[in-house]
Design an enzyme around this catalytic site. Sequence first.
Site, mmCIF file in Angstrom:
data_model
loop_
_atom_site.group_PDB
_atom_site.id
_atom_site.type_symbol
_atom_site.label_atom_id
_atom_site.label_comp_id
_atom_site.label_asym_id
_atom_site.label_seq_id
_atom_site.Cartn_x
_atom_site.Cartn_y
_atom_site.Cartn_z
ATOM 1 N N ARG A 1 0.805 -1.231 0.000
ATOM 2 C CA ARG A 1 0.000 0.000 0.000
ATOM 3 C C ARG A 1 0.841 1.286 0.000
ATOM 4 O O ARG A 1 0.551 2.246 -0.705
ATOM 5 C CB ARG A 1 -0.900 -0.003 1.235
ATOM 6 C CG ARG A 1 -1.563 1.336 1.582
ATOM 7 C CD ARG A 1 -2.373 1.183 2.859
ATOM 8 N NE ARG A 1 -2.790 2.450 3.440
ATOM 9 C CZ ARG A 1 -4.022 2.943 3.341
ATOM 10 N NH1 ARG A 1 -4.948 2.312 2.656
ATOM 11 N NH2 ARG A 1 -4.341 4.080 3.931
ATOM 12 N N GLU B 1 -13.497 6.610 -3.807
ATOM 13 C CA GLU B 1 -13.116 5.196 -3.627
ATOM 14 C C GLU B 1 -13.901 4.428 -4.679
ATOM 15 O O GLU B 1 -15.130 4.341 -4.618
ATOM 16 C CB GLU B 1 -13.513 4.692 -2.222
ATOM 17 C CG GLU B 1 -12.808 5.381 -1.075
ATOM 18 C CD GLU B 1 -11.467 4.734 -0.698
ATOM 19 O OE1 GLU B 1 -11.086 3.721 -1.328
ATOM 20 O OE2 GLU B 1 -10.824 5.264 0.222
HETATM 21 ZN ZN LIG Z 1 -6.282 4.283 -1.069
#
Ligand SMILES: [Zn+2]
Length: 420
Positions: A236, A385
């Site tokens: 990430r 998102e």
């Molecule tokens: Zn993200």
Amino acid sequence: MKFRSVTLLALASVVSAAKVSYNGAKAFRIPVGEDVTPLMDVIQKLDLPIWKGAPNGVPIANSHVDLVVPAKSVKEFQKMTSSMVTEVMHEDLGAAIDAEGTAPEFSIAAADLSWFNAYHAYADHLTFLNDLVALNSTRSEIVVAGNSNAGRPITGIHFWGASGKGVNPAIILHGTVHAREWITTMTTEYLAYYLLQNYGSSAEIKGFVDKYDFYIFPVVNPDGFVYTQTTNRLWRKNRQTVSTSTCVGRDVNRNWPYQWAVPGGASTNPCDETFKGLAAGDATENQVLVAYTNKVAAAQGLQLYIDVHSYSQLFMTPYGYSCTAVAPNSATLNTLARGVASAIRAVYGTTYTSGPICSTIYQATGSAVDYVNDVTKAKYTFTIELRDTGTNGFVLPASQILPTGVETYAGFRYLLLNMV
Ligand SMILES: [Zn+2]
Ligand SMILES: *[C@@H]1O[C@H](CO)[C@@H](O)[C@H](O)[C@H]1NC(C)=O
């Protein structure tokens, strides 16, 4: 092209020994009730990687947690969770990652919609942007915001309309902030591709491109993205070392130098996914993005900024750092956000939820939108998102790239039509 893909294959076989295998690993969604401790114990005991729902390692009550169980921990996990409800997202995460794939090559002749049928290697994304510019060289250029921590140019495409470059208010999009969110690379590229390709044939799109100057960066965290392709698909953060730890990486969306020190919205543990850094703005990528965004805003005004993430299907507004502070422009932003959510839904029925970050998901400090809204003072600032809501999570099948692009364009179009 042929030559380059051979080189890539050779490179892949050199690094493959170190690649993290997810064969036999599983992904689960686990509903959480009032008491979060039983699940928190399992997460800590087995050191399980979290996808969503447990910011900084702590599950959110009355919600759910999406997590990965490595193959070696599956038996123990099943024993420990035998009294809990668990829903399988990926029965075999390794098989899902293999099926997701990356297309081995791309050439200028194919700078068309077929690009959006597959995920691609980092080098090919740079080729795609170059090809797009080559097709529209009078109205676009490659821009580099600066270099990543490992020295990779943070590359974007800048395009403009009839008044020429650098004149109109700017729109900036950041994709692949979080390395594993591959759908965001493809979706930001789709938006650039669609606007450029249809400029000549659609009066509406010509109107958009003549009105704004677009800066689209499909990969703002190239070191992390390359790492997801060579070593660990589910990485990430960036890849910057931390002087106080053997763990690597800062969370690029927890490191922006605004409201960074507010407690609770990020992790101070360098080994966590949401590690905020040792100081505000100490991630190389954040320094580059701060300077570039502010430079563009000072020169021509920043009309719109969107930080593009996955997954959860949300269209969100500032603030992340506080659930009680209200952004001065909050009412306007949230009215637009609701419009975007319905515009997206109108295409294929994909449901989006909208609202301020902190109350919609959870508190997040040092986030891009808080900075760009309050410090850069963009007129409109959002975090999206993208798909999905948890069926596939980060490992979204390639067949969903194009539909995600199409519906996201509908949301983007809503903003282009309705921003004043
Ligand atoms: Zn993200
Ligand atoms: C980009 O090139 C395509 C294909 O030639 C053309 O249809 C389109 O109008 C061009 N876009 C711009 C902004 O000039």
